[in-house]
Design an enzyme around this catalytic site. Structure first.
Site, PDB file in Angstrom:
ATOM      1  CG  ASP A  23      -0.515  48.100  56.831  1.00  0.00           C
ATOM      2  OD1 ASP A  23      -1.641  48.195  56.319  1.00  0.00           O
ATOM      3  OD2 ASP A  23      -0.096  47.074  57.390  1.00  0.00           O
TER       4      ASP A  23
ATOM      5  CG  HIS B  84     -10.780  50.129  54.987  1.00  0.00           C
ATOM      6  ND1 HIS B  84     -11.055  49.596  56.218  1.00  0.00           N
ATOM      7  CD2 HIS B  84     -11.974  50.520  54.489  1.00  0.00           C
ATOM      8  CE1 HIS B  84     -12.354  49.641  56.447  1.00  0.00           C
ATOM      9  NE2 HIS B  84     -12.935  50.197  55.401  1.00  0.00           N
TER      10      HIS B  84
HETATM   11  P1  ADP Z   1      -4.711  43.937  55.905  1.00  0.00           P
HETATM   12  O1  ADP Z   1      -6.076  44.565  56.040  1.00  0.00           O
HETATM   13  O2  ADP Z   1      -3.810  44.654  54.977  1.00  0.00           O
HETATM   14  O3  ADP Z   1      -4.747  42.482  55.590  1.00  0.00           O
HETATM   15  P2  ADP Z   1      -4.481  44.198  58.856  1.00  0.00           P
HETATM   16  O4  ADP Z   1      -3.329  43.884  59.743  1.00  0.00           O
HETATM   17  O5  ADP Z   1      -5.103  45.519  59.087  1.00  0.00           O
HETATM   18  O6  ADP Z   1      -3.972  44.035  57.352  1.00  0.00           O
HETATM   19  O7  ADP Z   1      -5.630  43.121  59.025  1.00  0.00           O
HETATM   20  C1  ADP Z   1      -5.377  41.756  58.823  1.00  0.00           C
HETATM   21  C2  ADP Z   1      -6.453  40.920  59.498  1.00  0.00           C
HETATM   22  O8  ADP Z   1      -6.291  39.590  59.025  1.00  0.00           O
HETATM   23  C3  ADP Z   1      -6.299  40.893  61.003  1.00  0.00           C
HETATM   24  O9  ADP Z   1      -7.586  40.939  61.593  1.00  0.00           O
HETATM   25  C4  ADP Z   1      -5.629  39.546  61.288  1.00  0.00           C
HETATM   26  O10 ADP Z   1      -6.021  38.928  62.488  1.00  0.00           O
HETATM   27  C5  ADP Z   1      -6.077  38.705  60.117  1.00  0.00           C
HETATM   28  N1  ADP Z   1      -4.999  37.758  59.772  1.00  0.00           N
HETATM   29  C6  ADP Z   1      -3.760  38.068  59.368  1.00  0.00           C
HETATM   30  N2  ADP Z   1      -3.033  36.961  59.180  1.00  0.00           N
HETATM   31  C7  ADP Z   1      -3.832  35.924  59.477  1.00  0.00           C
HETATM   32  C8  ADP Z   1      -3.671  34.493  59.449  1.00  0.00           C
HETATM   33  N3  ADP Z   1      -2.546  33.886  59.047  1.00  0.00           N
HETATM   34  N4  ADP Z   1      -4.718  33.744  59.802  1.00  0.00           N
HETATM   35  C9  ADP Z   1      -5.875  34.321  60.164  1.00  0.00           C
HETATM   36  N5  ADP Z   1      -6.078  35.634  60.195  1.00  0.00           N
HETATM   37  C10 ADP Z   1      -5.088  36.435  59.845  1.00  0.00           C
HETATM   38  O1  F6P Z   2      -6.842  46.509  53.859  1.00  0.00           O
HETATM   39  C1  F6P Z   2      -7.323  46.575  52.565  1.00  0.00           C
HETATM   40  C2  F6P Z   2      -8.079  45.319  52.153  1.00  0.00           C
HETATM   41  O2  F6P Z   2      -8.626  45.482  50.871  1.00  0.00           O
HETATM   42  C3  F6P Z   2      -9.188  44.963  53.103  1.00  0.00           C
HETATM   43  O3  F6P Z   2     -10.341  45.682  52.813  1.00  0.00           O
HETATM   44  C4  F6P Z   2      -9.310  43.485  52.905  1.00  0.00           C
HETATM   45  O4  F6P Z   2      -9.845  42.837  54.023  1.00  0.00           O
HETATM   46  C5  F6P Z   2      -7.870  43.071  52.670  1.00  0.00           C
HETATM   47  O5  F6P Z   2      -7.225  44.194  52.117  1.00  0.00           O
HETATM   48  C6  F6P Z   2      -7.780  41.830  51.775  1.00  0.00           C
HETATM   49  O6  F6P Z   2      -7.979  42.173  50.423  1.00  0.00           O
HETATM   50  P1  F6P Z   2      -8.736  41.322  49.315  1.00  0.00           P
HETATM   51  O7  F6P Z   2     -10.196  41.614  49.447  1.00  0.00           O
HETATM   52  O8  F6P Z   2      -8.167  41.819  48.035  1.00  0.00           O
HETATM   53  O9  F6P Z   2      -8.455  39.873  49.563  1.00  0.00           O
END
Ligand code: ADP
Ligand code: F6P
Length: 458
Positions: A369, A161
């Site tokens: 990212d 991912h």
């Molecule tokens: P990562 O996997 O690195 O966290 P992504 O942008 O791919 O980044 O995914 C983040 C997920 O977390 C998204 O589905 C988003 O809607 C959710 N998310 C991010 N910030 C918030 C928040 N403050 N409250 C609820 N959900 C959140």
């Molecule tokens: O995007 C990478 C990731 O490890 C996701 O698999 C996961 O939802 C997110 O980051 C949050 O990470 P953690 O499990 O360390 O809270």
């Protein structure tokens, strides 16, 4: 949805549910990985092997949301050396362009190997020969090879991912060969982007001497397929919520509470140093200093979810952001009208969608990212084709969302100029947003699942 009849067993660091110790109940977790995989498993009657999120507590297998959940136990010491240590102190920064110095410690590596083995043993006990074992992400890179020696299955897949780094960075890791060999236990290795696949193929050829092309590698008499499968979202959920009258009411109330600004700019992220939150705030500051007419008319909302708070780099990042918000509001805000509205919390999905709808400009500036689902979620809520997306060229999503305002987050002047342009263009209905919506819809989470599981069925 994939037409697979085969049972899919997902093996991931976390279960798709978290245990609430106050009420002693399991609740579904938010997040990219979880929202992507839950519908697939339900449809294939599969199971999910993962950590409960609570250290030092054993849980028996149970069913939640129609999915069999198979918990793996981690002790507090495992949590510190495996999760905080090797996963998030070594691999996470190394794989994200080393934007923070990765730490290499043997006392983290040994637990990483031992805990990967634990996951593999638990998974092997649930697998049958006709199943697909689908291992997820950087926490479990040794599991594919371990499973190959422990269980007979139809196919082993691995999905990364996060980005796979260039060989020049990856090669620094003392255990680089073991990690590559662990991954090569899979039949199909899938990546978010072409650049990650290229980096991986390059590393395997250079460091292990494997042969083959960018899509098929030959290693120890086996063929390993390398796939690019950018993850998507369930666009219909965002579209439906976006159109609801309740959301519209929340949008209007939110904008009114902020003093009915002309333009709302939004950032939504886990509070992670890879997300470039500080870079975007500095660009906003630079723009408002240069354009005093924007003061009072533009507001920026940053919603940051607490994440990995026991890791030093994350603690420091939080302090830095707290300080930056205070400084910028101190310099450029007015009483009752701060420039930055900062929330440090997770918000429920319907509220998140209301923020997406309230935002004229979505500001997504990661330094690196794997994908960035937030960018796709914003686009999915813009059913009226309004709004502007600023997107870092270093997010996996930039390979697909070419019609966004693409930026280099390190270029402060460029970032401020693009923000200015996006603010100016955000109000109208745009061809850019139309094209972005086509891309997000046609490459949604079901397309992704079909692509990944399709390759594993063969
Ligand atoms: P990562 O996997 O690195 O966290 P992504 O942008 O791919 O980044 O995914 C983040 C997920 O977390 C998204 O589905 C988003 O809607 C959710 N998310 C991010 N910030 C918030 C928040 N403050 N409250 C609820 N959900 C959140
Ligand atoms: O995007 C990478 C990731 O490890 C996701 O698999 C996961 O939802 C997110 O980051 C949050 O990470 P953690 O499990 O360390 O809270």
């Amino acid at each position: 949805m994939s037409e697979a009849n085969r049972r899919v067993v997902v093996i991931a660091n976390r279960l798709p549910v978290a245990f609430d110790e106050t009420n002693e109940e399991w609740i579904a977790s938010p997040g990219g990985l979880v929202s992507a995989l839950t519908p697939i498993l339900r449809d294939t009657r599969g199971s999910w092997v993962g950590w409960s999120g609570i250290s030092d507590r054993d849980f028996p297998a149970f069913t939640h949301g129609g999915i069999k959940q198979v918990p793996v136990t981690l002790s507090q010491a495992d949590y510190e050396s495996f999760y905080l240590g090797f996963c998030n102190g070594t691999l996470w920064p190394l794989y994200h362009d080393a934007v923070r110095e990765p730490q290499f410690h043997r006392h983290w590596w040994h637990p990483y190997r031992a805990i990967n083995e634990r996951f593999a043993v638990v998974a092997a006990s649930t697998l049958s020969p006709s199943d697909i074992a689908w291992v997820q992400d950087y926490q479990l890179q040794l599991v594919p090879q371990m499973l190959r020696s422990l269980a007979r299955v139809h196919r082993i897949g691995f999905y990364l991912h996060i980005p796979f780094p260039p060989v020049e960075l990856f090669a620094k890791m003392p255990w680089r060969s073991q990690v590559l060999e662990g991954l090569l236990g899979a039949d199909v290795l899938a990546f978010q982007s072409r650049s990650s696949r290229r980096n991986f193929a390059h590393s395997v050829r250079e460091l292990l001497g494997a042969s083959g092309s960018g899509t098929k590698l030959h290693w120890q008499g086996r063929e390993v397929t390398l796939q690019v499968a950018p993850i998507g979202i369930d666009t219909s959920v965002f579209d439906r919520l976006a159109r609801s009258p309740e959301t519209q009411e929340t949008v209007e109330a939110t904008r009114a509470r902020m003093g009915a600004p002309d333009v709302v700019v939004l950032g939504v992220d886990r509070l992670d140093y890879t997300k470039g939150i500080d870079f975007r705030m500095r660009a906003l500051q630079a723009l408002v200093e240069r354009r005093p007419d924007l003061r009072g008319n533009v507001v920026f909302i940053q919603i940051a979810v607490p994440s990995r708070e026991d890791v030093d780099h994350y603690k420091k990042m939080r302090e830095d952001i707290d300080g930056l918000v205070g400084r910028i509001n101190g310099d450029l805000g007015e009483v009752g009208r701060p420039l930055i509205h900062y929330l440090y919390r997770s918000v429920p999905m319907h509220e998140l969608v209301a923020y997406y709808r309230a935002a004229d400009v979505m500001f997504v500036t990661p330094l690196r990212d794997g994908m960035n689902l937030v960018a796709k979620e914003y686009v999915a809520t813009r059913y009226d084709e309004t709004g502007a997306l600023i997107l870092s060229e270093f997010a996996g999503a930039a390979e697909q969302l070419r019609q966004a305002h693409i930026v280099n987050p390190y270029d402060l002047d460029g970032l401020a100029a693009t923000l200015e342009q996006a603010i100016d263009s955000s109000k109208g209905v745009g061809t850019r947003m139309r094209a972005l919506r086509r891309s997000v819809k046609s490459h949604d989470v079901f397309w992704w699942a079909d692509r990944c599981l399709g390759a594993l069925e063969l």
